[in-house]
Design a protein around this motif. Structure first.
Motif, PDB file in Angstrom:
ATOM      1  N   THR A 187       0.840  -1.223   0.110  1.00 36.18           N
ATOM      2  CA  THR A 187      -0.027  -0.039   0.108  1.00 36.18           C
ATOM      3  C   THR A 187       0.932   1.389   0.117  1.00 36.18           C
ATOM      4  N   TYR A 188       1.843   1.254   0.873  1.00 39.51           N
ATOM      5  CA  TYR A 188       3.008   2.262   1.037  1.00 39.51           C
ATOM      6  C   TYR A 188       3.617   2.767  -0.403  1.00 39.51           C
ATOM      7  N   VAL A 189       3.828   1.690  -1.340  1.00 42.07           N
ATOM      8  CA  VAL A 189       4.611   1.761  -2.380  1.00 42.07           C
ATOM      9  C   VAL A 189       3.741   2.015  -3.479  1.00 42.07           C
ATOM     10  N   GLY A 190       2.531   1.475  -3.500  1.00 39.47           N
ATOM     11  CA  GLY A 190       1.544   1.597  -4.529  1.00 39.47           C
ATOM     12  C   GLY A 190       1.039   3.105  -4.534  1.00 39.47           C
ATOM     13  N   GLN A 191       0.622   3.443  -3.338  1.00 36.70           N
ATOM     14  CA  GLN A 191       0.334   5.035  -3.414  1.00 36.70           C
ATOM     15  C   GLN A 191       1.353   6.105  -3.417  1.00 36.70           C
ATOM     16  N   GLY A 192       2.433   5.640  -2.900  1.00 36.24           N
ATOM     17  CA  GLY A 192       3.696   6.624  -3.018  1.00 36.24           C
ATOM     18  C   GLY A 192       3.314   8.058  -2.390  1.00 36.24           C
ATOM     19  N   ALA A 193       3.479   8.950  -3.366  1.00 42.04           N
ATOM     20  CA  ALA A 193       3.200  10.191  -2.618  1.00 42.04           C
ATOM     21  C   ALA A 193       1.922  10.775  -2.400  1.00 42.04           C
ATOM     22  N   SER A 194       0.989   9.767  -2.694  1.00 43.27           N
ATOM     23  CA  SER A 194      -0.035  10.141  -1.983  1.00 43.27           C
ATOM     24  C   SER A 194      -0.807   9.128  -0.957  1.00 43.27           C
ATOM     25  N   TYR A 195       0.269   8.351  -0.288  1.00 45.73           N
ATOM     26  CA  TYR A 195      -0.134   7.494   0.912  1.00 45.73           C
ATOM     27  C   TYR A 195      -1.292   7.967   1.864  1.00 45.73           C
ATOM     28  N   LEU A 196      -2.203   7.085   2.074  1.00 42.80           N
ATOM     29  CA  LEU A 196      -3.367   7.297   2.952  1.00 42.80           C
ATOM     30  C   LEU A 196      -3.133   6.304   4.169  1.00 42.80           C
ATOM     31  N   LYS A 197      -3.102   7.144   5.251  1.00 41.62           N
ATOM     32  CA  LYS A 197      -2.866   6.332   6.589  1.00 41.62           C
ATOM     33  C   LYS A 197      -4.231   5.226   6.770  1.00 41.62           C
ATOM     34  N   PRO A 198      -3.926   3.870   6.930  1.00 34.64           N
ATOM     35  CA  PRO A 198      -5.119   3.037   6.794  1.00 34.64           C
ATOM     36  C   PRO A 198      -6.043   3.358   8.015  1.00 34.64           C
ATOM     37  N   LYS A 199      -5.498   3.820   9.244  1.00 32.57           N
ATOM     38  CA  LYS A 199      -6.358   4.131  10.425  1.00 32.57           C
ATOM     39  C   LYS A 199      -7.632   5.409  10.040  1.00 32.57           C
ATOM     40  N   ALA A 200      -6.924   6.379   9.485  1.00 33.94           N
ATOM     41  CA  ALA A 200      -7.559   7.510   9.269  1.00 33.94           C
ATOM     42  C   ALA A 200      -8.441   7.356   7.991  1.00 33.94           C
ATOM     43  N   TYR A 201      -8.026   6.432   6.985  1.00 34.09           N
ATOM     44  CA  TYR A 201      -8.973   6.030   5.972  1.00 34.09           C
ATOM     45  C   TYR A 201      -9.988   5.269   6.618  1.00 34.09           C
ATOM     46  N   ALA A 202      -9.728   4.354   7.443  1.00 33.80           N
ATOM     47  CA  ALA A 202     -11.030   3.504   7.937  1.00 33.80           C
ATOM     48  C   ALA A 202     -12.011   4.239   8.813  1.00 33.80           C
ATOM     49  N   ILE A 203     -11.417   5.467   9.593  1.00 37.93           N
ATOM     50  CA  ILE A 203     -12.587   6.180  10.521  1.00 37.93           C
ATOM     51  C   ILE A 203     -13.356   6.892   9.423  1.00 37.93           C
ATOM     52  N   MET A 204     -12.815   7.448   8.521  1.00 33.56           N
ATOM     53  CA  MET A 204     -13.569   8.076   7.754  1.00 33.56           C
ATOM     54  C   MET A 204     -14.699   7.421   6.917  1.00 33.56           C
ATOM     55  N   HIS A 205     -14.168   6.217   6.455  1.00 27.52           N
ATOM     56  CA  HIS A 205     -15.058   5.528   5.674  1.00 27.52           C
ATOM     57  C   HIS A 205     -16.107   5.011   6.525  1.00 27.52           C
ATOM     58  N   ARG A 206     -15.789   4.669   7.918  1.00 27.67           N
ATOM     59  CA  ARG A 206     -17.073   3.943   8.726  1.00 27.67           C
ATOM     60  C   ARG A 206     -17.972   5.278   9.078  1.00 27.67           C
ATOM     61  N   MET A 207     -17.397   6.464   9.058  1.00 27.25           N
ATOM     62  CA  MET A 207     -18.237   7.639   9.115  1.00 27.25           C
ATOM     63  C   MET A 207     -19.126   7.758   7.751  1.00 27.25           C
ATOM     64  N   HIS A 208     -18.577   7.466   6.752  1.00 24.70           N
ATOM     65  CA  HIS A 208     -19.343   7.812   5.736  1.00 24.70           C
ATOM     66  C   HIS A 208     -20.598   6.682   5.181  1.00 24.70           C
ATOM     67  N   HIS A 209     -20.260   5.508   5.984  1.00 24.16           N
ATOM     68  CA  HIS A 209     -21.433   4.500   5.930  1.00 24.16           C
ATOM     69  C   HIS A 209     -22.454   4.854   6.932  1.00 24.16           C
ATOM     70  N   ALA A 210     -21.924   5.155   7.907  1.00 23.30           N
ATOM     71  CA  ALA A 210     -23.002   5.782   9.037  1.00 23.30           C
ATOM     72  C   ALA A 210     -23.963   6.859   8.759  1.00 23.30           C
ATOM     73  N   PHE A 211     -23.403   7.982   7.957  1.00 31.38           N
ATOM     74  CA  PHE A 211     -23.863   8.986   7.790  1.00 31.38           C
ATOM     75  C   PHE A 211     -24.283   9.349   6.289  1.00 31.38           C
ATOM     76  N   SER A 212     -24.341   8.326   5.534  1.00 34.64           N
ATOM     77  CA  SER A 212     -24.280   8.395   4.073  1.00 34.64           C
ATOM     78  C   SER A 212     -25.182   9.313   3.430  1.00 34.64           C
ATOM     79  N   ASP A 213     -24.403  10.389   2.697  1.00 36.41           N
ATOM     80  CA  ASP A 213     -25.224  11.670   1.975  1.00 36.41           C
ATOM     81  C   ASP A 213     -26.178  12.516   2.852  1.00 36.41           C
ATOM     82  N   THR A 214     -25.584  12.615   4.176  1.00 33.68           N
ATOM     83  CA  THR A 214     -25.996  13.588   5.178  1.00 33.68           C
ATOM     84  C   THR A 214     -24.979  14.543   5.163  1.00 33.68           C
ATOM     85  N   GLU A 215     -25.438  15.562   5.964  1.00 35.67           N
ATOM     86  CA  GLU A 215     -24.689  16.752   6.158  1.00 35.67           C
ATOM     87  C   GLU A 215     -23.239  16.077   7.161  1.00 35.67           C
ATOM     88  N   LYS A 216     -23.285  15.110   7.769  1.00 39.05           N
ATOM     89  CA  LYS A 216     -22.121  14.552   8.497  1.00 39.05           C
ATOM     90  C   LYS A 216     -21.431  13.627   7.787  1.00 39.05           C
TER      91      LYS A 216
END
Length: 244
Positions: A45-74
């Motif tokens: 993941t680090y090599v593949g994303q390289g300059a735009s590496y996304l931290k898995p923990k931060a990605y997971a938090i935001m994605h879980r929020m996306h599911h919980a609040f899908s297409d709402t203001e949150k």
């Protein structure tokens, strides 16, 4: 030819690690990995994303929020609250940085079972690493670009990870058809999602968020699912539960 091959290779490698490791594993824990393969896919993941590496923990938090609040203001990145995709990306970046740098804790429901490797995360999110990868991309183009138009591909390498996320969140919640009423605006943008490796089956995914197969109709093909089946057969991954 080298430039086109390099661009396509980077596009699909970066996209694969995002959908396979960051999304299906880090965010949803659709499967488990032993210690060796966990580290292998973390480094990939680090090599593949390289300059735009996304931290898995931060990605997971935001994605879980996306599911919980899908297409709402949150929702961290619903396209229905922004004039264009660039505003959505900028807003997403601001929230991502908060969780990347641990400036704020998410709500309890989004915590736990993070994919973390502090050494790789520290390297991947450092400005030094991002600059070195960027210099490597430029150097490759200096050596192999033979036409002026080839240089138009270069900027995409710098933002490959966020770019993929923006395409999925913008198109997957605005354009296409719906198999299910999920009480949101999620769509299946295309019945054969090769370009985004199944990520544009957003309507299916929001209905069955823990299913590793994003395609649900007979004609909907998720290119990553057969790969996961092979990895399971090879005992590289172990599916968490019976798939829907």
């Amino acid at each position: 030819m080298y430039i086109i091959t390099f661009f396509i290779g980077h596009w699909f490698l970066s996209l694969f690690v995002q959908t396979f490791f960051l999304h299906r594993y880090a965010s949803h824990k659709m499967f488990s990995l032993n210690s060796f393969w966990y580290k292998f896919f973390y480094v990939l993941t680090y090599v593949g994303q390289g300059a735009s590496y996304l931290k898995p923990k931060a990605y997971a938090i935001m994605h879980r929020m996306h599911h919980a609040f899908s297409d709402t203001e949150k929702d961290p990145h619903s396209p229905h609250f922004f004039e264009d995709v660039f505003q959505m990306m900028w807003n997403t970046r601001g929230m991502y940085v908060i969780y990347e740098k641990d400036l704020q804790q998410p709500e309890p429901q989004f915590r736990g079972e993070y994919a973390e490797w502090k050494l790789v995360d520290k390297m991947g999110t450092s400005m030094t690493s991002r600059i070195l990868f960027s210099v490597a991309y430029v150097a490759f183009y200096v050596v192999f670009a033979t036409q002026w138009w080839m240089w138009l591909f270069l900027p995409f390498h710098f933002v490959m990870g966020p770019l993929h996320g923006a395409i999925v969140n913008w198109c997957g919640h605005k354009y296409g058809y719906s198999n299910f009423d999920n009480q949101d605006k999620s769509k299946n943008t295309t019945p054969f999602d090769f370009l985004m490796l199944g990520e544009l089956f957003q309507n299916n995914h929001h209905k069955f968020p823990n299913s590793p197969n994003f395609g649900k109709k007979w004609f909907e093909i998720d290119p990553v699912y057969p790969i996961m089946k092979v990895l399971s057969w090879l005992r590289i991954i172990k599916f968490r539960k019976v798939q829907s």
